[in-house]
Structure formats: C-alpha cells, structure tokens
Design an enzyme around this catalytic site. Structure first.
Site, PDB file in Angstrom:
ATOM      1  N   HIS A 250       0.851  -1.199   0.000  1.00  0.00           N
ATOM      2  CA  HIS A 250       0.000   0.000   0.000  1.00  0.00           C
ATOM      3  C   HIS A 250       0.882   1.242   0.000  1.00  0.00           C
ATOM      4  O   HIS A 250       2.076   1.188   0.301  1.00  0.00           O
ATOM      5  CB  HIS A 250      -0.943   0.020   1.209  1.00  0.00           C
ATOM      6  CG  HIS A 250      -0.227   0.122   2.538  1.00  0.00           C
ATOM      7  ND1 HIS A 250       0.321   1.293   3.012  1.00  0.00           N
ATOM      8  CD2 HIS A 250       0.041  -0.816   3.476  1.00  0.00           C
ATOM      9  CE1 HIS A 250       0.877   1.085   4.186  1.00  0.00           C
ATOM     10  NE2 HIS A 250       0.738  -0.195   4.489  1.00  0.00           N
ATOM     11  N   ASP A 377      -4.718 -19.555  11.473  1.00  0.00           N
ATOM     12  CA  ASP A 377      -3.659 -20.160  12.276  1.00  0.00           C
ATOM     13  C   ASP A 377      -3.778 -19.674  13.721  1.00  0.00           C
ATOM     14  O   ASP A 377      -3.614 -18.485  14.014  1.00  0.00           O
ATOM     15  CB  ASP A 377      -2.290 -19.780  11.699  1.00  0.00           C
ATOM     16  CG  ASP A 377      -1.173 -20.656  12.200  1.00  0.00           C
ATOM     17  OD1 ASP A 377      -0.996 -20.727  13.426  1.00  0.00           O
ATOM     18  OD2 ASP A 377      -0.489 -21.281  11.365  1.00  0.00           O
ATOM     19  N   SER A 392       1.626  -5.365   6.877  1.00  0.00           N
ATOM     20  CA  SER A 392       1.324  -5.100   5.465  1.00  0.00           C
ATOM     21  C   SER A 392       2.554  -5.376   4.604  1.00  0.00           C
ATOM     22  O   SER A 392       3.667  -4.984   4.937  1.00  0.00           O
ATOM     23  CB  SER A 392       0.874  -3.649   5.271  1.00  0.00           C
ATOM     24  OG  SER A 392       1.846  -2.745   5.732  1.00  0.00           O
TER      25      SER A 392
END
Length: 445
Positions: A250, A377, A392
């Site tokens: 991003h 998980d 990210s």
C-alpha cells in the site's frame, strides 16, 4: 444487392445474434473478456464465454500466443467451451474475436512475459524516505506586530495542506533551513518568493512574501512542513533477475494530511520486532520494531505507489524461507481456499501461518482490495490477535506460487483483511508491463 443495404447486413446480423442469446447475463459473458491480459510463458489460461455459437479468433502473432493449440492466424472456436490460450514466447499478441468471420465482437491485447520467479519475503524492514520537496502539513500564524492581526503568509498565498513545495525562486528545495537566507532576503526587500508546488499531480505557481515574527525575531512563511518519514513494514518479494523488490502493498502517506509521499530518496534496512500490540475489534494493533543497529541498507526506494514501495536490491535478504525463487500467479489464477502468509512476529525470524482466501475479486485492471483473507492459524491469532499494522506486505502463498500481499486489516474484525494481487505489484516494480490503475484507499496494516 444495393451497396448501401449491404453495409447494414453485418449490423442486422449482429442484432439478431444478440437477440438469440436471450438473457442479459449471457450477453455480458460474451463481452466480459478483458481488454488487456498478462500471461506467463508456458502457463496456459482460459477465456470463458458459455455462448452456444461458433466464432473465429484471429491472432496476429501465433508464435507468441496459440489458441486451442493452433499455430494458425485464424482458428474456429465454439464459444460454448472455454477458449484455451497457450503463451509460447515473450512478446505481445492481439486476439480478435469475430462472429461469422467478419463481425468484430472483442479485441484482447495479450502481453506474454517470461517465466517469472521471485523470492518471497516476509522479513520486517525499516523504511526511511525523503520526499521530493517540502510537504505542507499545516499553517501557523506569524505575530508580525504593528497593531496587525496575526497572519499565515503561506495560507494567504493559497498554499494548501498536502501541497508539495518543489522549487523556490527556481531552485529545488527540500530543507527550509538551507534557504533561510533566501527567505530573509525576500522579507527585507519586500520581493515575494516565486514558489512552485505540486497539487494532485499538477504544477501550481504562486508568490509568497514572508512576514517578520516579532516573537521569534525571524522571517517566517507561516507553514509547517515535513520532508521525511520513517516506519516499519514487510518485504513482499525480491526479483533476482531484475534486481528489484516490492514491499508494503500500500502507499505511504503523510500522517497529518494523508497525502501520498512523492519520493525524492529513501532506503530500506533490516529491522527487529521487539513486541506486538495485539489487534482487537476497533484497534488494529501493531508490530513494535527497531532498526537493527549499523544494519546495512537492503535497497533504495525509487517509487511509492498505491501498491507499495519499490526500488533496487542487489541480493536476497537474510532469513528467507526459500532457497530458490518460486513462481508467481497472475490475478486470474488466484482461487478461494487455503493459503499461507509469511511474516515476522518476534525478532527477525520469518514464519509461515495458515490463512483462508474467502473472496477473490475479478480485476482486469490494477485495483486494491483484490483478495479478502482470514487468519486461520491459532498460533498467529494467539500472538497478534490477527492482522496488525506493520504486517502489510506479508507475502501470500497459494499452491506453491506467490499470489499477493497482505495490505489492510478489517478494523472491526482484525482476523480478516484485504490483500492485493502480486501481478499489480510486479507491474509497479517494472517487472511486468503496466496498464492503468484505479486504486482505492483503506486503513493500512
């Protein structure tokens, strides 16, 4: 037949054809083929139509792309069955779908790229970037005295928050301290500064006359500016054949104005995760990390786009889980189902964690929010609560291929978030041919 009437025959036939197709959804399926496609050499693909008609496909370069296994320029196809595309060599080919061999229905430009293999990342990195100018992050009032009310010369000159000042009096500028003499000379001579700035990608010219601040005893522009930023993120990939990397997934924006930072220079360095603030509903949490002392630079930063940061890298970073590069998957190959992400939650050790791809958006052009994923998980959930800021850029692996990167967390459901397709990151890295972008903005993780 009259020549004028002959011109309308193809149009009439096409109208009758569309009428025979019946439902709106079927008509849409005929014209839903993308205008542009990226294919990887040796990896077949399909175009779906599900229309019970015969047609003809013309390919200008069958040496680059074959249709249904044919090496001819013209191939008859049944649109009831998927059209098989086999990329033979790197290059470009144009595919034209025609009804009855003469009525054009669709043109698709196909870019065939070499067999792409990259090292998935997962390493936590420190990001240090300087903007290509001075980013305006606020206005402040100058107390000029002389019974006049306080003013902001910059605001009076029409300079807005988020503007990037690139030149003053024709000279590049990225540090106000270096031009203090120019500002003082302008104020004492009453000769306005000629200011060039960028606003929403456009160049804007204005004039700014500094004011003398009686309290500071200095000439001021009435602007708060910033020229650098630093933070932590995750490396997504390193492409050894091209010597480039991609990270974050991003855009980096200024914390005050939310304006994307235009890169002047920058670097990524090794980083060490020291602790985790767990995600909760309404609070995305974060990785806490520090730059490794005296760590060497891993790469430079050349671009900051809606799909991350990109630049040059000369070697694979430490702590990789892969001894050899792995294939990448194009957006069309990504499926709902099990996958895994690579990330660091302690120190510098990259680990695998299970996720579920719960939704895949059909994207013919670059756009964010291509993948919706959910952390499955339990070890990662116990450690982080889900997706946290700083995660990210974490690579997403499915069926042995790199398919994308984690980009954003759902603030009210931190076990879920968005990812972007690796295809769009590879375009911004310059590894694949780049088409048009249509990005959106969300809360970055």
């Amino acid at each position: 037949m009259n020549s004028n009437l002959r011109k309308f025959v193809p149009v009439v036939v096409l109208i009758l054809f569309l009428c025979c197709l019946g439902t709106r959804s079927t008509v849409q399926s005929v014209f839903s083929w993308p205008d542009e496609m990226n294919l990887i050499k040796g990896q077949p693909a399909q175009l779906q139509a599900a229309v019970p008609v015969q047609a003809q496909i013309q390919v200008d370069h069958p040496d680059v792309l074959q249709v249904n296994g044919s090496a001819d320029h013209f191939t008859r196809v049944s649109l009831k069955s998927p059209v098989q595309l086999t990329p033979q060599h790197s290059g470009q080919a144009q595919l034209k779908l025609k009804l009855f061999g003469s009525i054009p229905l669709k043109t698709v430009n196909v870019h065939v790229v070499p067999d792409l293999r990259v090292f998935p990342g997962g390493q936590t990195i420190g990001v240090k970037v300087k903007s290509a100018g001075l980013l305006v992050v606020g206005h402040h009032l100058v107390k000029s005295g002389d019974n006049r009310s306080s003013v902001s010369p910059g605001e009076g000159a029409g300079i807005r928050l988020g503007d990037l000042i690139t030149h003053i009096n024709g000279s590049k500028v990225n540090d106000l301290a270096l031009i203090s003499g120019t500002i003082e000379q302008s104020g004492t001579s009453k000769k306005p500064l000629k200011v060039t700035l960028e606003r929403n990608g456009k160049k804007v010219q204005t004039e700014l006359l500094p004011e003398y601040d009686q309290e500071d005893r200095a000439w001021r522009l009435g602007l708060y500016v910033r020229n650098s930023a630093a933070g932590v993120g995750t490396l997504t990939f390193y492409a050894p054949d091209q010597g480039v990397y991609g990270a974050l997934g991003h855009v980096i924006t200024d914390m005050n104005t939310q304006t994307p930072i235009v890169v002047g220079s920058g670097e990524i360095v090794q980083s060490n995760v020291t602790s985790i603030s767990k995600s909760e509903s309404g609070d995305p949490g974060e990785k806490r990390a520090n730059f490794v002392k005296e760590s060497k630079t891993l790469g430079n930063i050349e671009r900051n786009t809606h799909f991350g940061i990109f630049g040059k890298m000369t070697e694979e970073p430490n702590h990789s889980l892969y001894p050899k590069p792995i294939p990448v998957a194009l957006a069309s190959e990504v499926k709902e189902g099990p996958a895994e992400i690579l990330t660091v939650v302690d120190g510098q050790k990259v680990q695998r964690y299970r996720v579920e791809i719960v939704h895949v958006s059909h994207q013919d052009k670059p756009a964010t929010k291509g993948i919706v994923l959910r952390i499955s998980d339990e070890k990662l959930i116990d450690k982080t609560g889900g997706i946290v800021q700083g995660m990210s850029g974490s690579p997403i692996i499915q069926n042995g291929k790199l398919i994308g990167a984690v980009t954003h967390v759902f603030v009210n459901d931190p076990k879920s978030g968005y990812g972007c397709f690796i295809e769009w990151m590879l375009q911004d890295a310059g590894v694949m041919l780049k088409d048009q972008q249509a990005p959106t903005s969300l809360k970055a993780s």
